[in-house]
Design a protein around this motif. Sequence first.
Motif, PDB file in Angstrom:
ATOM      1  N   THR A 120       5.795  -5.385  -9.452  1.00 55.85           N
ATOM      2  CA  THR A 120       4.572  -5.560  -8.677  1.00 55.85           C
ATOM      3  C   THR A 120       4.856  -5.389  -7.195  1.00 55.85           C
ATOM      4  OG1 THR A 120       3.872  -7.188 -10.329  1.00 55.85           O
ATOM      5  CG2 THR A 120       2.611  -7.094  -8.283  1.00 55.85           C
ATOM      6  N   SER A 121       3.951  -4.749  -6.487  1.00 56.89           N
ATOM      7  CA  SER A 121       4.109  -4.526  -5.058  1.00 56.89           C
ATOM      8  C   SER A 121       4.259  -5.851  -4.312  1.00 56.89           C
ATOM      9  CB  SER A 121       2.892  -3.767  -4.514  1.00 56.89           C
ATOM     10  OG  SER A 121       2.877  -3.787  -3.102  1.00 56.89           O
ATOM     11  N   THR A 123       3.270  -6.497  -1.438  1.00 60.33           N
ATOM     12  CA  THR A 123       2.001  -6.808  -0.776  1.00 60.33           C
ATOM     13  C   THR A 123       1.080  -7.575  -1.707  1.00 60.33           C
ATOM     14  OG1 THR A 123       2.188  -4.778   0.539  1.00 60.33           O
ATOM     15  CG2 THR A 123       0.019  -5.822   0.422  1.00 60.33           C
ATOM     16  N   THR A 237       6.704  -7.531   5.492  1.00 56.48           N
ATOM     17  CA  THR A 237       5.467  -7.581   4.713  1.00 56.48           C
ATOM     18  C   THR A 237       4.972  -9.007   4.475  1.00 56.48           C
ATOM     19  OG1 THR A 237       6.120  -5.544   3.575  1.00 56.48           O
ATOM     20  CG2 THR A 237       4.376  -6.853   2.564  1.00 56.48           C
TER      21      THR A 237
END
Length: 296
Positions: A120-121, A123, A237
Amino acid sequence: MIKNKNLLKQTPLQYVLFFTLPAVFLLFCFLLLPVVFSFGFSFMNFNMLKPQAAFFTGFENHVRLLTDPTFYKALKNTVYFTVIVVLYQDSLAFLLALLVKRNIRGIGIFRTAYFTPLVTSITVVSILWTFIYNPNPTQGLLNALRIKIGLAPSQFLHNPKTAMNSIIFMSGWHSAGYHMMILLAGLQAIPNELYEAAEIDGAGPIHQFLHVTIPGIKNVLIFVVQVTMISAMKLFTQPYVMTQGGPKESTKTLTYYIYQQGFQFRNIGYASTISILFFIIVVTLSLTMKHIIKEK
């Protein structure tokens, strides 16, 4: 089938040059040129919205950097995150690798489960954990659990004392699975004969771990620590999505500060100065660790 028959007549060196030229070109455009431009911009007052108004300022940006309290705060936060996350994330990854090392029925499910967060990203994961850390007990999962066990709700990302630790916990959870797979490969490469010989010599599980497992996986551990350290130094991030560098700059890192100066305040000259120093710090740490490894 190769349509251009002239390629078949070229020497191996020409083939190498032909296939590596695109990579070298991209490396030059997106890595070497930005470093050169950043070095030049660090001696200028440069606003990217008004490039025609740029002018040479000498070492003004460098002097400002040495007296900038926000820079030292960002450097401190970056170092703190790097040290803690390397210890926490790599220890967790090593523990998980030891747990999933055995080839028992259903172990593949656990390996997949531990590795899944990395798919999963970051972000998306950061947004998800922002909701999990929500200080409202009716909306935040962790605070709801804390109340269930009799603890007071925590501010997590809204408290300067807990914000960075909350990001560290989430970051370690997200990336531990990747390093677990690397360490697992290293553990599986250790010959079983070494463990059998140690057991015959009367070595218990602890001695086998200290004198067989650790020496056998030493090089892999060093590699994992290096990768984690370099990745942690570039933290951006999570603070950007979860806290915007706050509260009270408690999660502002060097990369976030570079972004803030360059893209929010449009101060490319000062952002370039911070970038050059950040580059020097990362290279110095990498070379120092490489020297330590060679000595050992």
